[in-house]
Design a protein around this motif. Sequence first.
Motif, PDB file in Angstrom:
ATOM      1  N   LEU A   1       0.830  -1.198   0.000  1.00 27.66           N
ATOM      2  CA  LEU A   1       0.000   0.000   0.000  1.00 27.66           C
ATOM      3  C   LEU A   1       0.867   1.252   0.000  1.00 27.66           C
ATOM      4  CD1 LEU A   1      -2.829   1.292   0.179  1.00 27.66           C
ATOM      5  CD2 LEU A   1      -2.624   1.142   2.671  1.00 27.66           C
ATOM      6  N   LYS A   2       1.957   1.220   0.757  1.00 30.02           N
ATOM      7  CA  LYS A   2       2.868   2.364   0.803  1.00 30.02           C
ATOM      8  C   LYS A   2       3.491   2.622  -0.564  1.00 30.02           C
ATOM      9  CE  LYS A   2       6.953   4.223   3.132  1.00 30.02           C
ATOM     10  NZ  LYS A   2       7.984   3.989   4.197  1.00 30.02           N
ATOM     11  N   SER A   3       3.901   1.550  -1.246  1.00 27.58           N
ATOM     12  CA  SER A   3       4.514   1.696  -2.564  1.00 27.58           C
ATOM     13  C   SER A   3       3.518   2.227  -3.582  1.00 27.58           C
ATOM     14  CB  SER A   3       5.070   0.347  -3.037  1.00 27.58           C
ATOM     15  OG  SER A   3       5.659   0.459  -4.317  1.00 27.58           O
ATOM     16  N   VAL A   4       2.281   1.738  -3.530  1.00 29.39           N
ATOM     17  CA  VAL A   4       1.250   2.234  -4.441  1.00 29.39           C
ATOM     18  C   VAL A   4       0.934   3.693  -4.134  1.00 29.39           C
ATOM     19  CG1 VAL A   4      -1.167   1.983  -5.169  1.00 29.39           C
ATOM     20  CG2 VAL A   4       0.256  -0.039  -4.842  1.00 29.39           C
ATOM     21  N   GLY A   5       0.951   4.051  -2.846  1.00 33.88           N
ATOM     22  CA  GLY A   5       0.690   5.433  -2.450  1.00 33.88           C
ATOM     23  C   GLY A   5       1.730   6.408  -2.971  1.00 33.88           C
ATOM     24  N   VAL A   6       2.957   5.934  -3.126  1.00 27.04           N
ATOM     25  CA  VAL A   6       4.002   6.770  -3.729  1.00 27.04           C
ATOM     26  C   VAL A   6       3.653   7.083  -5.183  1.00 27.04           C
ATOM     27  CG1 VAL A   6       6.425   6.822  -4.456  1.00 27.04           C
ATOM     28  CG2 VAL A   6       5.825   5.899  -2.209  1.00 27.04           C
ATOM     29  N   GLN A   7       3.083   6.117  -5.867  1.00 22.41           N
ATOM     30  CA  GLN A   7       2.783   6.261  -7.295  1.00 22.41           C
ATOM     31  C   GLN A   7       1.502   7.068  -7.531  1.00 22.41           C
ATOM     32  OE1 GLN A   7       5.428   4.989  -8.749  1.00 22.41           O
ATOM     33  NE2 GLN A   7       6.027   3.904  -6.867  1.00 22.41           N
ATOM     34  N   ASP A   8       0.452   6.757  -6.786  1.00 23.59           N
ATOM     35  CA  ASP A   8      -0.838   7.444  -6.942  1.00 23.59           C
ATOM     36  C   ASP A   8      -0.759   8.776  -6.203  1.00 23.59           C
ATOM     37  OD1 ASP A   8      -1.774   5.299  -8.373  1.00 23.59           O
ATOM     38  OD2 ASP A   8      -2.969   4.458  -6.746  1.00 23.59           O
ATOM     39  N   HIS A   9      -0.512   9.840  -6.922  1.00 24.11           N
ATOM     40  CA  HIS A   9      -0.173  11.107  -6.264  1.00 24.11           C
ATOM     41  C   HIS A   9      -0.750  12.306  -7.006  1.00 24.11           C
ATOM     42  CE1 HIS A   9       2.862  10.966  -9.469  1.00 24.11           C
ATOM     43  NE2 HIS A   9       3.032  12.264  -9.292  1.00 24.11           N
ATOM     44  N   PHE A  10      -0.678  13.465  -6.353  1.00 20.09           N
ATOM     45  CA  PHE A  10      -0.974  14.719  -7.029  1.00 20.09           C
ATOM     46  C   PHE A  10       0.139  15.704  -6.720  1.00 20.09           C
ATOM     47  CE2 PHE A  10      -2.518  15.698  -2.853  1.00 20.09           C
ATOM     48  CZ  PHE A  10      -2.583  17.082  -2.732  1.00 20.09           C
ATOM     49  N   SER A  11       0.247  16.720  -7.566  1.00 22.63           N
ATOM     50  CA  SER A  11       1.362  17.657  -7.455  1.00 22.63           C
ATOM     51  C   SER A  11       0.870  19.090  -7.387  1.00 22.63           C
ATOM     52  CB  SER A  11       2.315  17.495  -8.649  1.00 22.63           C
ATOM     53  OG  SER A  11       3.364  18.447  -8.592  1.00 22.63           O
ATOM     54  N   LEU A  12       1.377  19.824  -6.405  1.00 21.33           N
ATOM     55  CA  LEU A  12       1.137  21.253  -6.291  1.00 21.33           C
ATOM     56  C   LEU A  12       2.359  21.992  -6.823  1.00 21.33           C
ATOM     57  CD1 LEU A  12      -0.458  21.458  -2.718  1.00 21.33           C
ATOM     58  CD2 LEU A  12      -1.629  21.698  -4.909  1.00 21.33           C
TER      59      LEU A  12
ATOM     60  N   GLN B   1      14.647  17.923  -3.067  1.00 27.89           N
ATOM     61  CA  GLN B   1      15.555  17.204  -3.955  1.00 27.89           C
ATOM     62  C   GLN B   1      15.304  17.637  -5.386  1.00 27.89           C
ATOM     63  OE1 GLN B   1      14.332  13.155  -3.166  1.00 27.89           O
ATOM     64  NE2 GLN B   1      12.784  13.188  -4.771  1.00 27.89           N
ATOM     65  N   ILE B   2      16.320  17.446  -6.222  1.00 25.11           N
ATOM     66  CA  ILE B   2      16.164  17.675  -7.648  1.00 25.11           C
ATOM     67  C   ILE B   2      15.787  16.350  -8.298  1.00 25.11           C
ATOM     68  CG2 ILE B   2      17.268  18.374  -9.806  1.00 25.11           C
ATOM     69  CD1 ILE B   2      16.939  20.693  -7.982  1.00 25.11           C
ATOM     70  N   GLY B   3      14.634  16.301  -8.966  1.00 26.41           N
ATOM     71  CA  GLY B   3      14.205  15.076  -9.618  1.00 26.41           C
ATOM     72  C   GLY B   3      14.952  14.845 -10.924  1.00 26.41           C
ATOM     73  N   LEU B   4      14.732  13.689 -11.510  1.00 27.18           N
ATOM     74  CA  LEU B   4      15.387  13.385 -12.781  1.00 27.18           C
ATOM     75  C   LEU B   4      14.899  14.285 -13.904  1.00 27.18           C
ATOM     76  CD1 LEU B   4      15.581   9.476 -12.708  1.00 27.18           C
ATOM     77  CD2 LEU B   4      17.393  11.134 -12.269  1.00 27.18           C
ATOM     78  N   ASP B   5      13.767  14.953 -13.686  1.00 31.46           N
ATOM     79  CA  ASP B   5      13.300  15.923 -14.678  1.00 31.46           C
ATOM     80  C   ASP B   5      13.946  17.291 -14.485  1.00 31.46           C
ATOM     81  OD1 ASP B   5      12.081  16.693 -12.336  1.00 31.46           O
ATOM     82  OD2 ASP B   5      10.043  16.657 -13.127  1.00 31.46           O
ATOM     83  N   GLY B   6      14.849  17.402 -13.521  1.00 33.57           N
ATOM     84  CA  GLY B   6      15.572  18.648 -13.291  1.00 33.57           C
ATOM     85  C   GLY B   6      14.837  19.651 -12.431  1.00 33.57           C
ATOM     86  N   LYS B   7      13.660  19.288 -11.916  1.00 35.12           N
ATOM     87  CA  LYS B   7      12.857  20.217 -11.123  1.00 35.12           C
ATOM     88  C   LYS B   7      13.013  19.951  -9.627  1.00 35.12           C
ATOM     89  CE  LYS B   7       9.285  20.892 -14.664  1.00 35.12           C
ATOM     90  NZ  LYS B   7       7.827  20.968 -14.924  1.00 35.12           N
ATOM     91  N   MET B   8      13.010  21.033  -8.844  1.00 33.24           N
ATOM     92  CA  MET B   8      13.053  20.923  -7.390  1.00 33.24           C
ATOM     93  C   MET B   8      11.741  20.351  -6.890  1.00 33.24           C
ATOM     94  SD  MET B   8      14.798  21.408  -4.599  1.00 33.24           S
ATOM     95  CE  MET B   8      16.082  22.644  -4.925  1.00 33.24           C
ATOM     96  N   GLN B   9      11.831  19.383  -5.956  1.00 32.05           N
ATOM     97  CA  GLN B   9      10.656  18.682  -5.454  1.00 32.05           C
ATOM     98  C   GLN B   9      10.713  18.562  -3.933  1.00 32.05           C
ATOM     99  OE1 GLN B   9      10.827  14.823  -7.253  1.00 32.05           O
ATOM    100  NE2 GLN B   9      10.800  15.600  -9.356  1.00 32.05           N
ATOM    101  N   LEU B  10       9.554  18.325  -3.353  1.00 32.21           N
ATOM    102  CA  LEU B  10       9.435  17.966  -1.946  1.00 32.21           C
ATOM    103  C   LEU B  10       8.207  17.075  -1.817  1.00 32.21           C
ATOM    104  CD1 LEU B  10       9.816  20.173   1.190  1.00 32.21           C
ATOM    105  CD2 LEU B  10       7.782  18.755   0.937  1.00 32.21           C
ATOM    106  N   ASN B  11       8.346  15.952  -1.116  1.00 34.28           N
ATOM    107  CA  ASN B  11       7.263  14.986  -1.006  1.00 34.28           C
ATOM    108  C   ASN B  11       6.726  14.895   0.416  1.00 34.28           C
ATOM    109  OD1 ASN B  11       7.289  13.871  -3.770  1.00 34.28           O
ATOM    110  ND2 ASN B  11       9.320  13.111  -3.214  1.00 34.28           N
ATOM    111  N   LEU B  12       5.400  14.922   0.533  1.00 31.12           N
ATOM    112  CA  LEU B  12       4.712  14.658   1.783  1.00 31.12           C
ATOM    113  C   LEU B  12       3.693  13.541   1.553  1.00 31.12           C
ATOM    114  CD1 LEU B  12       3.929  18.274   3.113  1.00 31.12           C
ATOM    115  CD2 LEU B  12       5.888  16.820   3.682  1.00 31.12           C
ATOM    116  N   TYR B  13       3.246  12.914   2.633  1.00 28.82           N
ATOM    117  CA  TYR B  13       2.295  11.807   2.529  1.00 28.82           C
ATOM    118  C   TYR B  13       1.123  12.032   3.467  1.00 28.82           C
ATOM    119  CZ  TYR B  13       6.071   9.589   0.015  1.00 28.82           C
ATOM    120  OH  TYR B  13       7.045   9.325  -0.908  1.00 28.82           O
ATOM    121  N   ASP B  14      -0.085  11.819   2.942  1.00 29.16           N
ATOM    122  CA  ASP B  14      -1.251  11.968   3.799  1.00 29.16           C
ATOM    123  C   ASP B  14      -1.340  10.757   4.732  1.00 29.16           C
ATOM    124  OD1 ASP B  14      -2.600   9.838   2.572  1.00 29.16           O
ATOM    125  OD2 ASP B  14      -4.132  11.083   1.644  1.00 29.16           O
ATOM    126  N   PRO B  15      -2.266  10.733   5.684  1.00 26.51           N
ATOM    127  CA  PRO B  15      -2.309   9.642   6.662  1.00 26.51           C
ATOM    128  C   PRO B  15      -2.530   8.254   6.060  1.00 26.51           C
ATOM    129  CG  PRO B  15      -3.554  11.517   7.472  1.00 26.51           C
ATOM    130  CD  PRO B  15      -3.202  11.824   6.044  1.00 26.51           C
TER     131      PRO B  15
END
Length: 302
Positions: free
Chosen positions: A219-230, A256-270
């Motif tokens: 479930l955690k791995s799927v949650g990483v994939q199923d996401h939205f971006s602000l 972090q800088i992603g492989l697309d060259g963009k600055m990113q930050l990841n959070l996870y809902d409960p």
Amino acid sequence: MKTLAASLLCIALAFAGMRVSAAETKRPAITGIAFARFYASDASAAQHFYGDTLGLKRVTEDSRSVYPVNALQWVEWIPLTDPSLHSRMAAIGFTTRDAKGLQRYLTEKGVAIAEPLKDGAFAVHDPDGYLVYFVQTGSNRAVAKASLSSNATASRIIHVGHVVKDQAAEDKFYRELLGFRPYWHGGRHPERADWVSLQVPDGTDWIEYMLNIPPDASLKSVGVQDHFSLGTAKMDTVLAQLKANGCTEAQCSKTQIGLDGKMQLNLYDPDLSRLEYMEFTPREKPCCSEFMGPQPTAVENR
């Protein structure tokens, strides 16, 4: 002469019918992301994340908790009733300038309508089974009229992503039927694409295929994939607002800088669904492919 006249009339009517048919099957504009919907197993925990941490102001509609991001976009959650669900992503919504016309277009193309047009929105299932809505621009009046929170960490959804099992089938739906366009692709290994981004046909928002995910993924791995971006112009503004909202854990400042060259930050809902903050433009040259479409901006023209 009467026979010739009748024949010419039939031909003229036939051409007129062809023109009407062509007009009926033209795809209306699809301009961007409208919303992302997730399941939540704990209402108070979900409110703390989306309301307190992200700084969004809730608008409750029926069984949904809706959080406007701007006057045209929102994120929402609904109660989780089946804990066995392997994905906590419940639905994705795209904005269109003509929901009625788009429903007619998809019906004529043989796509089953899962939820008929009501209050400016209708839904279908994509080939991988995700519930996909198409929303008339500005039809969600609660979102359009909401006073946006001054504590919001960002005010623009730029993409959503989900696990894709059958890329060929998804391409037939998103690329061939709906007209989505390649934007960028990349992967953990140079010889393989793990992420394929397709921009909406009439805007800069995109959907991201998350590929090569094993069927027994947690479930955690799927949650990483199923996401939205602000999206944000500068990650520093997100970091500052997260801190002001009381988010002091290490993840709230781990950029972090992603492989697309963009600055990113990841959070996870409960429920372990991922929110990816992302700058609009890259800071470095992307790996794997060049960008094939324009970058998003703070305000999308809908």
